[in-house]
Structure formats: structure tokens, C-alpha cells
Design a protein around this motif. Structure first.
Motif, PDB file in Angstrom:
ATOM      1  N   PHE A   6       3.721  14.291   6.439  1.00  0.00           N
ATOM      2  CA  PHE A   6       4.746  13.523   5.748  1.00  0.00           C
ATOM      3  C   PHE A   6       4.358  13.392   4.294  1.00  0.00           C
ATOM      4  O   PHE A   6       3.201  13.559   3.931  1.00  0.00           O
ATOM      5  CB  PHE A   6       4.969  12.153   6.393  1.00  0.00           C
ATOM      6  CG  PHE A   6       3.894  11.147   6.073  1.00  0.00           C
ATOM      7  CD1 PHE A   6       2.734  11.083   6.825  1.00  0.00           C
ATOM      8  CD2 PHE A   6       4.049  10.270   5.022  1.00  0.00           C
ATOM      9  CE1 PHE A   6       1.747  10.160   6.533  1.00  0.00           C
ATOM     10  CE2 PHE A   6       3.062   9.333   4.716  1.00  0.00           C
ATOM     11  CZ  PHE A   6       1.916   9.285   5.475  1.00  0.00           C
ATOM     12  N   GLU A   7       5.339  13.141   3.465  1.00  0.00           N
ATOM     13  CA  GLU A   7       5.096  12.931   2.046  1.00  0.00           C
ATOM     14  C   GLU A   7       5.901  11.728   1.584  1.00  0.00           C
ATOM     15  O   GLU A   7       7.030  11.527   2.012  1.00  0.00           O
ATOM     16  CB  GLU A   7       5.507  14.152   1.225  1.00  0.00           C
ATOM     17  CG  GLU A   7       4.606  15.337   1.421  1.00  0.00           C
ATOM     18  CD  GLU A   7       4.973  16.496   0.528  1.00  0.00           C
ATOM     19  OE1 GLU A   7       4.120  17.359   0.355  1.00  0.00           O
ATOM     20  OE2 GLU A   7       6.089  16.525  -0.004  1.00  0.00           O
ATOM     21  N   GLU A   8       5.303  10.950   0.711  1.00  0.00           N
ATOM     22  CA  GLU A   8       6.009   9.852   0.075  1.00  0.00           C
ATOM     23  C   GLU A   8       6.217  10.221  -1.381  1.00  0.00           C
ATOM     24  O   GLU A   8       5.380  10.878  -2.000  1.00  0.00           O
ATOM     25  CB  GLU A   8       5.199   8.557   0.152  1.00  0.00           C
ATOM     26  CG  GLU A   8       5.114   7.994   1.543  1.00  0.00           C
ATOM     27  CD  GLU A   8       4.340   6.686   1.569  1.00  0.00           C
ATOM     28  OE1 GLU A   8       3.478   6.482   0.699  1.00  0.00           O
ATOM     29  OE2 GLU A   8       4.603   5.884   2.467  1.00  0.00           O
ATOM     30  N   PHE A   9       7.330   9.805  -1.940  1.00  0.00           N
ATOM     31  CA  PHE A   9       7.586  10.012  -3.358  1.00  0.00           C
ATOM     32  C   PHE A   9       8.382   8.819  -3.856  1.00  0.00           C
ATOM     33  O   PHE A   9       8.962   8.078  -3.076  1.00  0.00           O
ATOM     34  CB  PHE A   9       8.333  11.329  -3.613  1.00  0.00           C
ATOM     35  CG  PHE A   9       9.632  11.431  -2.862  1.00  0.00           C
ATOM     36  CD1 PHE A   9      10.811  11.006  -3.432  1.00  0.00           C
ATOM     37  CD2 PHE A   9       9.659  11.944  -1.579  1.00  0.00           C
ATOM     38  CE1 PHE A   9      11.996  11.093  -2.738  1.00  0.00           C
ATOM     39  CE2 PHE A   9      10.839  12.041  -0.883  1.00  0.00           C
ATOM     40  CZ  PHE A   9      12.022  11.613  -1.464  1.00  0.00           C
ATOM     41  N   SER A  10       8.395   8.652  -5.144  1.00  0.00           N
ATOM     42  CA  SER A  10       9.073   7.482  -5.693  1.00  0.00           C
ATOM     43  C   SER A  10      10.559   7.763  -5.884  1.00  0.00           C
ATOM     44  O   SER A  10      10.982   8.893  -6.137  1.00  0.00           O
ATOM     45  CB  SER A  10       8.444   7.079  -7.025  1.00  0.00           C
ATOM     46  OG  SER A  10       8.855   7.950  -8.048  1.00  0.00           O
ATOM     47  N   LEU A  11      11.346   6.705  -5.771  1.00  0.00           N
ATOM     48  CA  LEU A  11      12.775   6.814  -6.029  1.00  0.00           C
ATOM     49  C   LEU A  11      13.003   7.245  -7.470  1.00  0.00           C
ATOM     50  O   LEU A  11      13.913   8.015  -7.762  1.00  0.00           O
ATOM     51  CB  LEU A  11      13.456   5.470  -5.735  1.00  0.00           C
ATOM     52  CG  LEU A  11      14.960   5.416  -5.916  1.00  0.00           C
ATOM     53  CD1 LEU A  11      15.660   6.454  -5.052  1.00  0.00           C
ATOM     54  CD2 LEU A  11      15.462   4.017  -5.596  1.00  0.00           C
ATOM     55  N   ASN A  12      12.133   6.785  -8.360  1.00  0.00           N
ATOM     56  CA  ASN A  12      12.205   7.174  -9.761  1.00  0.00           C
ATOM     57  C   ASN A  12      12.123   8.697  -9.890  1.00  0.00           C
ATOM     58  O   ASN A  12      12.926   9.328 -10.576  1.00  0.00           O
ATOM     59  CB  ASN A  12      11.069   6.498 -10.533  1.00  0.00           C
ATOM     60  CG  ASN A  12      11.121   6.752 -12.013  1.00  0.00           C
ATOM     61  OD1 ASN A  12      11.608   7.765 -12.482  1.00  0.00           O
ATOM     62  ND2 ASN A  12      10.589   5.827 -12.775  1.00  0.00           N
TER      63      ASN A  12
END
Length: 97
Positions: free
Chosen positions: A52-58
Motif C-alpha cells: 500500500f502507499e499513502e500520499f497527501s491530498l495536496n
């Protein structure tokens, strides 16, 4: 306390959470977690996936066409210019089930 916002095709919903609350975020839905209390929050994320990967909404918005951002979020050019153009994930991890 935490505020969790979930973005689905049908709607955007926001929930307030206290210790012990549980939320299942539908697959492939964006979500945002914000600490709205005075103390750090602890949470457990469980994924049925080898990666899995997380990224910012920005960062997500930064690679979205500016006209879409302005038309749908009702923001101006200053907001779009302030978005971080970085494309690297905040955190990436491999889950071991």
C-alpha cells in the motif's frame, strides 16, 4: 479525538471519532484523518494487500488539472499555485499477512 473524511463517488462524508471507534473505508476511496483533540491519536490501519502507499491530498491535487480543482472546489489561482508538486509517496510499506 479525530475527524475522518472519506471521499467516495457518491458523496464526501466526515465523522468524529473517540477512542475505541471503528471505521471501514471502502476500497479505493480517498480519506483524510485529522487530530482534533489535545493529545496524540493512535490508529491501526489494516489492508488486505501485499503493498500500500499513502500520499497527501495536496500532492494528489497538485497533479490534477487546475481547471478541475478550481471548478469543483471553488478555489482561486493562489490555492492551485500553492500546491506541492512533489510526486513521491509520504510512506510506502509492504504488508505481511
Amino acid at each position: 479525538m479525530a475527524k475522518v473524511t472519506v471521499f467516495t463517488v457518491q458523496a464526501t462524508r466526515t465523522f468524529n471519532f473517540v477512542a475505541g471507534d471503528v471505521l471501514v473505508v471502502p476500497r479505493n476511496c480517498g480519506h483524510y484523518i485529522e487530530n482534533i483533540g489535545d493529545e496524540p491519536i493512535e490508529m491501526l490501519e489494516i489492508f488486505k494487500s501485499p503493498k500500500f502507499e499513502e500520499f497527501s491530498l495536496n500532492q494528489w491535487l497538485a497533479v490534477t488539472p487546475p481547471t478541475l480543482i478550481k471548478d469543483h472546489l471553488h478555489v482561486g489561482d493562489e490555492f492551485v499555485k500553492a500546491l506541492d508538486k512533489g510526486h513521491t509517496p509520504i510512506r510506502s510499506a509492504a504488508a505481511k499477512l
